[in-house]
Design a protein around this motif. Structure first.
Motif, PDB file in Angstrom:
ATOM      1  N   HIS A  63       0.810  -1.227   0.000  1.00  0.00           N
ATOM      2  CA  HIS A  63       0.000   0.000   0.000  1.00  0.00           C
ATOM      3  C   HIS A  63       0.843   1.278   0.000  1.00  0.00           C
ATOM      4  N   TYR A  64       2.155   1.149   0.129  1.00  0.00           N
ATOM      5  CA  TYR A  64       2.992   2.327   0.377  1.00  0.00           C
ATOM      6  C   TYR A  64       4.172   2.417  -0.579  1.00  0.00           C
ATOM      7  N   HIS A  65       4.596   3.658  -0.822  1.00  0.00           N
ATOM      8  CA  HIS A  65       5.807   3.911  -1.597  1.00  0.00           C
ATOM      9  C   HIS A  65       7.036   3.926  -0.690  1.00  0.00           C
ATOM     10  N   LEU A  66       6.830   4.319   0.561  1.00  0.00           N
ATOM     11  CA  LEU A  66       7.932   4.484   1.503  1.00  0.00           C
ATOM     12  C   LEU A  66       7.495   3.965   2.870  1.00  0.00           C
ATOM     13  N   MET A  67       8.291   3.060   3.428  1.00  0.00           N
ATOM     14  CA  MET A  67       8.020   2.548   4.779  1.00  0.00           C
ATOM     15  C   MET A  67       9.238   2.839   5.635  1.00  0.00           C
ATOM     16  N   LEU A  68       8.976   3.415   6.820  1.00  0.00           N
ATOM     17  CA  LEU A  68      10.063   3.781   7.727  1.00  0.00           C
ATOM     18  C   LEU A  68       9.832   3.193   9.106  1.00  0.00           C
ATOM     19  N   ASP A  69      10.898   2.685   9.700  1.00  0.00           N
ATOM     20  CA  ASP A  69      10.859   2.328  11.114  1.00  0.00           C
ATOM     21  C   ASP A  69      11.226   3.603  11.863  1.00  0.00           C
ATOM     22  N   SER A  70      10.211   4.339  12.243  1.00  0.00           N
ATOM     23  CA  SER A  70      10.416   5.645  12.864  1.00  0.00           C
ATOM     24  C   SER A  70      10.791   5.542  14.335  1.00  0.00           C
ATOM     25  N   THR A  71      11.016   4.315  14.814  1.00  0.00           N
ATOM     26  CA  THR A  71      11.572   4.145  16.157  1.00  0.00           C
ATOM     27  C   THR A  71      13.072   3.906  16.079  1.00  0.00           C
ATOM     28  N   ALA A  72      13.566   3.500  14.911  1.00  0.00           N
ATOM     29  CA  ALA A  72      14.994   3.257  14.723  1.00  0.00           C
ATOM     30  C   ALA A  72      15.703   4.496  14.186  1.00  0.00           C
ATOM     31  N   LEU A  73      14.947   5.359  13.531  1.00  0.00           N
ATOM     32  CA  LEU A  73      15.486   6.605  12.985  1.00  0.00           C
ATOM     33  C   LEU A  73      14.974   7.771  13.825  1.00  0.00           C
ATOM     34  N   PRO A  74      15.771   8.822  13.978  1.00  0.00           N
ATOM     35  CA  PRO A  74      15.248  10.012  14.667  1.00  0.00           C
ATOM     36  C   PRO A  74      14.037  10.561  13.904  1.00  0.00           C
ATOM     37  N   LEU A  75      13.073  11.094  14.616  1.00  0.00           N
ATOM     38  CA  LEU A  75      11.877  11.628  13.975  1.00  0.00           C
ATOM     39  C   LEU A  75      12.222  12.697  12.939  1.00  0.00           C
ATOM     40  N   GLU A  76      13.225  13.521  13.240  1.00  0.00           N
ATOM     41  CA  GLU A  76      13.646  14.557  12.301  1.00  0.00           C
ATOM     42  C   GLU A  76      14.157  13.940  11.000  1.00  0.00           C
ATOM     43  N   ALA A  77      14.855  12.803  11.086  1.00  0.00           N
ATOM     44  CA  ALA A  77      15.350  12.125   9.886  1.00  0.00           C
ATOM     45  C   ALA A  77      14.186  11.583   9.062  1.00  0.00           C
ATOM     46  N   CYS A  78      13.156  11.107   9.717  1.00  0.00           N
ATOM     47  CA  CYS A  78      11.967  10.630   9.004  1.00  0.00           C
ATOM     48  C   CYS A  78      11.320  11.770   8.239  1.00  0.00           C
ATOM     49  N   VAL A  79      11.226  12.933   8.865  1.00  0.00           N
ATOM     50  CA  VAL A  79      10.678  14.110   8.194  1.00  0.00           C
ATOM     51  C   VAL A  79      11.501  14.402   6.940  1.00  0.00           C
ATOM     52  N   GLU A  80      12.803  14.419   7.091  1.00  0.00           N
ATOM     53  CA  GLU A  80      13.690  14.725   5.965  1.00  0.00           C
ATOM     54  C   GLU A  80      13.526  13.716   4.834  1.00  0.00           C
ATOM     55  N   LEU A  81      13.445  12.442   5.158  1.00  0.00           N
ATOM     56  CA  LEU A  81      13.276  11.412   4.126  1.00  0.00           C
ATOM     57  C   LEU A  81      11.956  11.560   3.375  1.00  0.00           C
ATOM     58  N   ILE A  82      10.893  11.858   4.094  1.00  0.00           N
ATOM     59  CA  ILE A  82       9.584  12.025   3.450  1.00  0.00           C
ATOM     60  C   ILE A  82       9.584  13.266   2.568  1.00  0.00           C
ATOM     61  N   VAL A  83      10.154  14.346   3.050  1.00  0.00           N
ATOM     62  CA  VAL A  83      10.219  15.587   2.277  1.00  0.00           C
ATOM     63  C   VAL A  83      11.010  15.350   0.993  1.00  0.00           C
ATOM     64  N   ARG A  84      12.152  14.676   1.102  1.00  0.00           N
ATOM     65  CA  ARG A  84      12.972  14.416  -0.098  1.00  0.00           C
ATOM     66  C   ARG A  84      12.243  13.499  -1.069  1.00  0.00           C
ATOM     67  N   ALA A  85      11.559  12.504  -0.558  1.00  0.00           N
ATOM     68  CA  ALA A  85      10.799  11.601  -1.437  1.00  0.00           C
ATOM     69  C   ALA A  85       9.701  12.387  -2.158  1.00  0.00           C
ATOM     70  N   ALA A  86       9.024  13.275  -1.452  1.00  0.00           N
ATOM     71  CA  ALA A  86       7.961  14.081  -2.072  1.00  0.00           C
ATOM     72  C   ALA A  86       8.526  15.000  -3.135  1.00  0.00           C
ATOM     73  N   GLN A  87       9.669  15.601  -2.877  1.00  0.00           N
ATOM     74  CA  GLN A  87      10.271  16.521  -3.823  1.00  0.00           C
ATOM     75  C   GLN A  87      10.802  15.812  -5.068  1.00  0.00           C
ATOM     76  N   SER A  88      11.081  14.520  -4.939  1.00  0.00           N
ATOM     77  CA  SER A  88      11.637  13.781  -6.071  1.00  0.00           C
ATOM     78  C   SER A  88      10.560  13.195  -6.985  1.00  0.00           C
ATOM     79  N   ARG A  89       9.295  13.275  -6.575  1.00  0.00           N
ATOM     80  CA  ARG A  89       8.209  12.707  -7.402  1.00  0.00           C
ATOM     81  C   ARG A  89       7.776  13.665  -8.475  1.00  0.00           C
TER      82      ARG A  89
END
Length: 197
Positions: free
Chosen positions: A171-197
């Protein structure tokens, strides 16, 4: 562009979603959805929240079943009508774009939208529990109750209305374990993925 975020309890969705929206200059929709659905159906906000996919509170669910003693005649609304009105609202949001939607099975409802990025936030149960305690400032027993109730309610909602598992990676383009990554890093990854589409 539209971003949908599905998040298990304790995965940080309620923190990550608004941050992503702010970084991209998008609207953030979460609690506003059941409020708008209630207005459209002409029912109380409490009743809409009891039907909402994230409503895990037994108090809220009990409140929705109490008789209306206010004297105001409220129309009857079924689980099905709440779900369909939520779908209508999500499609209207998708038509406009530039929004981040948290929950509401939005990845399933909007799965055929080519401009949508569907994100799943999750993590091991114990790690989500620890993160919920840290981020929400609740004790471990309360966080464990919320995790159990919330995960159960969300899974049941998606299974009932869409015959699907909200954790299914298809169901998803991007799956993150947001407990293993800092929340700020998750934000950055989602923002970059959105900007690359």
């Amino acid at each position: 562009m539209l971003i949908t975020i599905s998040a298990s309890y304790g995965a940080g969705g309620s923190w990550i979603g608004p941050q992503v929206a702010e970084r991209l200059g998008y609207r953030f929709l979460d609690r506003a959805i059941p409020v708008e659905v209630a207005e459209r159906l002409g029912v109380s906000q409490e009743r809409a929240e009891a039907h909402d996919e994230s409503a895990a509170s037994r108090f809220t669910q009990l409140l929705a079943r109490l008789p209306n003693t206010s004297g105001v005649v409220l129309p009857e609304a079924t689980n099905e009508s709440f779900c369909r009105e939520t779908e209508t609202l999500l499609n209207e949001v998708a038509d406009v774009g530039n929004a981040v939607v948290l929950g509401r099975a939005a990845a399933l409802v909007l799965r055929d939208r080519p401009h949508a990025l569907h994100v799943r936030l999750d993590g091991p149960e114990e790690a989500r529990l620890a993160q919920a305690v840290r981020v929400e400032g609740v004790d471990e027993d309360e966080a464990r109750r919320r995790l159990r109730d919330s995960d159960r309610a969300r899974t049941a909602y998606v299974k009932h209305f869409y015959n699907a598992d909200p954790g299914d990676p298809r169901h998803y383009h991007l799956m993150l374990d947001s407990t293993a990554l800092p929340l700020e890093a998750c934000v950055e990854l989602i923002v970059r993925a959105a900007q690359s589409r």
